[in-house]
Design a protein around this motif. Structure first.
Motif, mmCIF file in Angstrom:
data_model
loop_
_atom_site.group_PDB
_atom_site.id
_atom_site.type_symbol
_atom_site.label_atom_id
_atom_site.label_comp_id
_atom_site.label_asym_id
_atom_site.label_seq_id
_atom_site.Cartn_x
_atom_site.Cartn_y
_atom_site.Cartn_z
ATOM 1 N N ARG A 183 0.840 -1.206 0.000
ATOM 2 C CA ARG A 183 0.000 0.000 0.000
ATOM 3 C C ARG A 183 0.873 1.254 0.000
ATOM 4 N NH1 ARG A 183 -5.104 1.978 1.587
ATOM 5 N NH2 ARG A 183 -4.991 4.020 2.611
ATOM 6 N N LYS A 184 1.943 1.233 0.791
ATOM 7 C CA LYS A 184 2.866 2.377 0.820
ATOM 8 C C LYS A 184 3.489 2.596 -0.549
ATOM 9 C CE LYS A 184 6.874 4.277 3.240
ATOM 10 N NZ LYS A 184 7.548 4.699 1.994
ATOM 11 N N ARG A 185 3.827 1.497 -1.214
ATOM 12 C CA ARG A 185 4.389 1.589 -2.566
ATOM 13 C C ARG A 185 3.367 2.210 -3.522
ATOM 14 N NH1 ARG A 185 8.878 2.067 -5.771
ATOM 15 N NH2 ARG A 185 8.631 0.922 -7.716
ATOM 16 N N ALA A 186 2.103 1.827 -3.381
ATOM 17 C CA ALA A 186 1.045 2.376 -4.234
ATOM 18 C C ALA A 186 0.889 3.878 -4.003
ATOM 19 C CB ALA A 186 -0.274 1.655 -3.961
ATOM 20 N N VAL A 187 0.914 4.289 -2.736
ATOM 21 C CA VAL A 187 0.801 5.718 -2.423
ATOM 22 C C VAL A 187 1.986 6.489 -3.001
ATOM 23 C CG1 VAL A 187 0.783 7.416 -0.546
ATOM 24 C CG2 VAL A 187 -0.570 5.329 -0.338
ATOM 25 N N ASP A 188 3.179 5.920 -2.870
ATOM 26 C CA ASP A 188 4.382 6.572 -3.402
ATOM 27 C C ASP A 188 4.297 6.746 -4.914
ATOM 28 O OD1 ASP A 188 5.425 6.684 -0.868
ATOM 29 O OD2 ASP A 188 6.728 4.929 -1.102
ATOM 30 N N LEU A 189 3.802 5.711 -5.611
ATOM 31 C CA LEU A 189 3.705 5.788 -7.071
ATOM 32 C C LEU A 189 2.633 6.780 -7.499
ATOM 33 C CD1 LEU A 189 5.230 4.325 -9.405
ATOM 34 C CD2 LEU A 189 5.710 3.441 -7.126
ATOM 35 N N LEU A 190 1.505 6.807 -6.803
ATOM 36 C CA LEU A 190 0.467 7.785 -7.131
ATOM 37 C C LEU A 190 0.973 9.205 -6.929
ATOM 38 C CD1 LEU A 190 -2.725 6.102 -5.607
ATOM 39 C CD2 LEU A 190 -2.148 6.365 -8.019
ATOM 40 N N ASP A 191 1.758 9.397 -5.886
ATOM 41 C CA ASP A 191 2.365 10.712 -5.666
ATOM 42 C C ASP A 191 3.366 11.036 -6.770
ATOM 43 O OD1 ASP A 191 2.953 13.093 -4.102
ATOM 44 O OD2 ASP A 191 4.862 12.132 -3.611
ATOM 45 N N ARG A 192 4.127 10.027 -7.194
ATOM 46 C CA ARG A 192 5.140 10.212 -8.236
ATOM 47 C C ARG A 192 4.510 10.647 -9.566
ATOM 48 N NH1 ARG A 192 10.036 7.495 -9.037
ATOM 49 N NH2 ARG A 192 10.070 7.308 -6.776
ATOM 50 N N VAL A 193 3.342 10.115 -9.869
ATOM 51 C CA VAL A 193 2.703 10.443 -11.148
ATOM 52 C C VAL A 193 1.780 11.662 -11.051
ATOM 53 C CG1 VAL A 193 2.853 8.076 -11.972
ATOM 54 C CG2 VAL A 193 0.777 8.827 -10.802
ATOM 55 N N GLY A 194 1.789 12.321 -9.900
ATOM 56 C CA GLY A 194 1.088 13.596 -9.798
ATOM 57 C C GLY A 194 -0.362 13.525 -9.381
ATOM 58 N N ILE A 195 -0.781 12.437 -8.697
ATOM 59 C CA ILE A 195 -2.142 12.363 -8.177
ATOM 60 C C ILE A 195 -2.215 13.178 -6.878
ATOM 61 C CG2 ILE A 195 -3.920 10.837 -7.233
ATOM 62 C CD1 ILE A 195 -3.585 10.476 -10.185
ATOM 63 N N PRO A 196 -3.107 14.159 -6.776
ATOM 64 C CA PRO A 196 -3.195 14.959 -5.545
ATOM 65 C C PRO A 196 -3.713 14.134 -4.377
ATOM 66 C CG PRO A 196 -4.984 15.508 -7.057
ATOM 67 C CD PRO A 196 -4.053 14.604 -7.806
ATOM 68 N N ALA A 230 0.029 16.809 -22.677
ATOM 69 C CA ALA A 230 1.402 17.285 -22.457
ATOM 70 C C ALA A 230 1.937 16.809 -21.112
ATOM 71 C CB ALA A 230 1.440 18.811 -22.539
ATOM 72 N N GLN A 231 1.086 16.815 -20.094
ATOM 73 C CA GLN A 231 1.517 16.370 -18.764
ATOM 74 C C GLN A 231 1.860 14.875 -18.769
ATOM 75 O OE1 GLN A 231 -1.843 17.495 -16.368
ATOM 76 N NE2 GLN A 231 -1.203 19.627 -16.182
ATOM 77 N N ILE A 232 1.042 14.076 -19.451
ATOM 78 C CA ILE A 232 1.280 12.633 -19.514
ATOM 79 C C ILE A 232 2.595 12.337 -20.240
ATOM 80 C CG2 ILE A 232 0.450 10.455 -20.477
ATOM 81 C CD1 ILE A 232 -1.100 11.375 -18.015
ATOM 82 N N LEU A 233 2.836 13.031 -21.354
ATOM 83 C CA LEU A 233 4.066 12.806 -22.112
ATOM 84 C C LEU A 233 5.287 13.232 -21.307
ATOM 85 C CD1 LEU A 233 2.977 13.948 -25.691
ATOM 86 C CD2 LEU A 233 3.133 11.624 -24.787
ATOM 87 N N ASP A 234 5.177 14.352 -20.593
ATOM 88 C CA ASP A 234 6.279 14.800 -19.735
ATOM 89 C C ASP A 234 6.548 13.771 -18.645
ATOM 90 O OD1 ASP A 234 6.667 17.121 -21.172
ATOM 91 O OD2 ASP A 234 5.463 18.373 -19.829
ATOM 92 N N ILE A 258 5.944 10.468 -18.710
ATOM 93 C CA ILE A 258 6.594 9.276 -19.277
ATOM 94 C C ILE A 258 8.064 9.565 -19.557
ATOM 95 C CG2 ILE A 258 6.659 7.725 -21.270
ATOM 96 C CD1 ILE A 258 3.630 7.997 -21.448
ATOM 97 N N ARG A 259 8.352 10.754 -20.090
ATOM 98 C CA ARG A 259 9.731 11.122 -20.403
ATOM 99 C C ARG A 259 10.583 11.195 -19.132
ATOM 100 N NH1 ARG A 259 8.646 15.599 -22.316
ATOM 101 N NH2 ARG A 259 8.436 15.106 -24.526
ATOM 102 N N ASP A 260 10.040 11.819 -18.094
ATOM 103 C CA ASP A 260 10.790 11.956 -16.841
ATOM 104 C C ASP A 260 11.040 10.596 -16.192
ATOM 105 O OD1 ASP A 260 10.801 14.677 -17.207
ATOM 106 O OD2 ASP A 260 9.128 15.061 -15.825
ATOM 107 N N LEU A 261 10.029 9.740 -16.192
ATOM 108 C CA LEU A 261 10.189 8.418 -15.584
ATOM 109 C C LEU A 261 11.149 7.552 -16.385
ATOM 110 C CD1 LEU A 261 6.470 7.812 -14.566
ATOM 111 C CD2 LEU A 261 8.384 8.315 -13.049
ATOM 112 N N GLN A 262 11.163 7.733 -17.705
ATOM 113 C CA GLN A 262 12.111 6.992 -18.533
ATOM 114 C C GLN A 262 13.544 7.386 -18.188
ATOM 115 O OE1 GLN A 262 12.168 7.938 -22.718
ATOM 116 N NE2 GLN A 262 12.976 5.940 -23.272
#
Length: 279
Positions: free
Chosen positions: A156-169, A218-222, A224-228
């Motif tokens: 669950r902590k990993r899920a929260v971290d990833l949601l935060d990483r992808v910009g979910i408020p 534009a946000q989604i492409l940015d 993907i680029r940043d995570l790559q």
């Protein structure tokens, strides 16, 4: 319309692929064919496709609807193997080498272990790809626990971290939301979080910006680029939007009728196209 059986190709990626052991490319697809038996005959969705992809690079696959783009991606993921609802399985041939391992000849159990860990996919429609009865966080956590020895709290902590990483408020709250409670852009971000939860080495994005407004695209492409850049993943970007691949892709492959009609560096294909269909 030009005859797709007479390809004119550009760039170093068009050189013939030698048989035998794979070269240095992280992903090496050779003469891939995906045919579907139907009552009206054999449908050749992909008919002899070859390409390579290095780590840290992005390959754009473009073509009109029905050209075989998504069928190719599902073939790489090994998702054509399972016959559902009594349907006959697809007939698949060729070779798919991933980091020195040939996938088509590997047992389904081995490919299943790679799926989600070594290879991950962002599906075209996250609302239908995600299960409506489970929370977004539970689905991301499950994808993590399948490939890692982790308890529910750590997942669950990993899920929260990833949601935060992808910009979910407010990820600590939205982790308990259901897919239908997310907007289209947020569902796409959640799908990206699920795909990246195990740090895959190959990420396939199938129309990741379809039906999203320009700002969210534009946000989604940015993202993907940043995570790559962060994970050094190889990325396949499947789309019919040339603007997307112009911004994202290092190399470009143009498909028509299940075949490649042109491929090479994105700059070469955009500014010096050789095939009339590419024009």
């Amino acid at each position: 319309m030009t005859d797709s059986t007479t390809p004119a190709v550009t760039g170093a990626l068009n050189e013939p692929v030698a048989s035998g052991a794979p070269g240095t490319a992280f992903l090496d697809v050779r003469d891939l064919k995906v045919h579907f038996p139907t009552e009206d005959g054999l449908v050749k969705s992909v008919d002899g496709l070859s390409f390579t992809l290095e780590k840290g690079k992005t390959l754009g696959i473009v073509g009109e609807s029905g050209s075989g783009k998504s069928v190719t991606s599902l073939g790489i993921m090994g998702l054509h193997r399972v016959g559902q609802y009594g349907r006959q399985r697809a007939r698949i041939s060729g070779e798919i080498w991933l980091d020195g391992k040939e996938l088509l000849s590997s047992p389904e159990d081995e490919v299943r272990k790679l799926r989600g860990r070594e290879i991950a996919m962002i599906f075209q429609d996250p609302l239908s790809a995600m299960h409506p009865y489970f929370t977004v966080g539970k689905q991301i956590a499950e994808a993590y626990r399948v490939h890692n020895k982790a308890d529910k709290k750590a997942a669950r902590k990993r899920a929260v971290d990833l949601l935060d990483r992808v910009g979910i408020p407010e990820p600590h709250k939205r982790v308990d939301s259901y897919p239908h409670e997310f907007s289209g852009g947020m569902r796409q971000r959640a799908m990206i979080a699920m795909a990246l939860v195990n740090n895959p080495e190959l990420l396939i994005a199938d129309e990741p910006t379809t039906a999203l407004d320009v700002t969210v695209q534009a946000q989604i492409l940015d993202l993907i680029r940043d995570l790559q850049k962060e994970f050094g993943s190889a990325v396949i970007m499947i789309t019919h939007d040339l603007g997307v691949v112009a911004e994202m892709a290092d190399d470009l492959l143009v498909m028509y009728g299940g075949r490649c009609v042109e491929r090479g560096s994105a700059e070469k294909v955009f500014y010096e196209p050789r095939h009339p269909y590419t024009w």
